[in-house]
Every structure is written in C-alpha cells, then in structure tokens.
Design a protein around this motif. Structure first.
Motif, mmCIF file in Angstrom:
data_model
loop_
_atom_site.group_PDB
_atom_site.id
_atom_site.type_symbol
_atom_site.label_atom_id
_atom_site.label_comp_id
_atom_site.label_asym_id
_atom_site.label_seq_id
_atom_site.Cartn_x
_atom_site.Cartn_y
_atom_site.Cartn_z
ATOM 1 N N ALA A 24 0.737 -1.285 -0.009
ATOM 2 C CA ALA A 24 -0.050 0.038 0.073
ATOM 3 C C ALA A 24 0.818 1.117 0.130
ATOM 4 O O ALA A 24 0.433 2.333 -0.445
ATOM 5 N N VAL A 25 2.067 1.216 0.400
ATOM 6 C CA VAL A 25 2.870 2.399 0.343
ATOM 7 C C VAL A 25 3.588 2.675 -0.780
ATOM 8 O O VAL A 25 4.377 1.635 -1.318
ATOM 9 N N ASP A 26 3.470 3.997 -1.243
ATOM 10 C CA ASP A 26 4.033 4.229 -2.640
ATOM 11 C C ASP A 26 5.042 5.203 -2.305
ATOM 12 O O ASP A 26 5.036 6.334 -3.151
ATOM 13 N N ALA A 27 6.127 5.251 -1.439
ATOM 14 C CA ALA A 27 6.841 6.297 -1.283
ATOM 15 C C ALA A 27 8.124 5.744 -1.350
ATOM 16 O O ALA A 27 8.418 4.434 -1.391
ATOM 17 N N THR A 28 9.275 6.687 -1.739
ATOM 18 C CA THR A 28 10.333 6.024 -2.183
ATOM 19 C C THR A 28 11.512 6.837 -0.921
ATOM 20 O O THR A 28 11.444 8.074 -0.446
ATOM 21 N N VAL A 29 12.465 6.196 -0.443
ATOM 22 C CA VAL A 29 13.464 6.641 0.344
ATOM 23 C C VAL A 29 14.752 6.203 -0.301
ATOM 24 O O VAL A 29 14.839 4.855 -0.599
ATOM 25 N N SER A 30 15.703 7.144 -0.226
ATOM 26 C CA SER A 30 16.945 6.935 -1.014
ATOM 27 C C SER A 30 17.540 5.756 -0.233
ATOM 28 O O SER A 30 18.159 5.847 1.198
ATOM 29 N N GLY A 31 18.097 4.778 -0.931
ATOM 30 C CA GLY A 31 19.065 3.515 -0.207
ATOM 31 C C GLY A 31 18.417 2.574 0.534
ATOM 32 O O GLY A 31 18.617 1.734 1.127
ATOM 33 N N LEU A 32 16.809 2.624 0.589
ATOM 34 C CA LEU A 32 15.970 1.971 1.128
ATOM 35 C C LEU A 32 14.843 1.515 0.492
ATOM 36 O O LEU A 32 14.183 2.193 -0.115
#
Length: 93
Positions: A24-32
């Motif tokens: 459900a989560v559509d977020a981006t985190v750099s390196g993860l």
C-alpha cells in the motif's frame, strides 16, 4: 526475568505492517526499498506465528506431570466421642 515468546499478536502485527508497507505504501526513500522491508516483516511475522503455534503453544497447554491445583491437606484421626449420661430413675433418691 523470564523470556516470553513472540506471541500470536506480535506475529499478526508484523504481518499486517509488512503487508501495508509492501502493497500500500508508494513512497521512495534513498538507499531503502520499502517494499522489501515490508516483505521482510511479513516473513518475520509468518515465521513467528508458525513457531508460536507449532512449538510454544503445545508446551503451555500440556505442562507435563505437574497437577494444576494440588493442595496439601492435614487429616486428623478420629477420636472416641465422650458421652455424658444423667440417670434420673435412681432408686436411692
């Protein structure tokens, strides 16, 4: 202090949180990669749930030869009853 197993509730919580992160989560985190973290949480929750139900639960249900409620009782020996009689038909009086 006694160690407690993970438990059914924690396993279900990990599965639910992992599925929310993976699907459900559509977020981006750099390196993860959040989706990978979600699937890792799902795997940890499923593993904990399987271990809880297969290994730990039967030991809590059947504790072995220990009786659940054993109380020590003192048994007193019976003594003869002393009986007192009054005789009113005594001819001497």
């Amino acid at each position: 202090m006694e160690e407690l197993p993970m438990g059914i509730g924690i396993g279900i919580l990990l599965i639910a949180a992992g599925l929310i992160l993976a699907l459900a989560v559509d977020a981006t985190v750099s390196g993860l990669d959040i989706q990978v973290v979600g699937w890792i949480l799902v795997a940890a929750g499923v593993l904990g749930l399987v271990l809880e139900l297969a290994l730990f639960a039967p030991r809590r249900r059947y504790p072995g030869a220990v009786a659940p409620d054993v109380r020590e009782r003192t048994v007193y020996q019976d003594r003869p009853v002393v009986e007192e009689r009054r005789v009113y038909d005594d001819p001497r009086y």
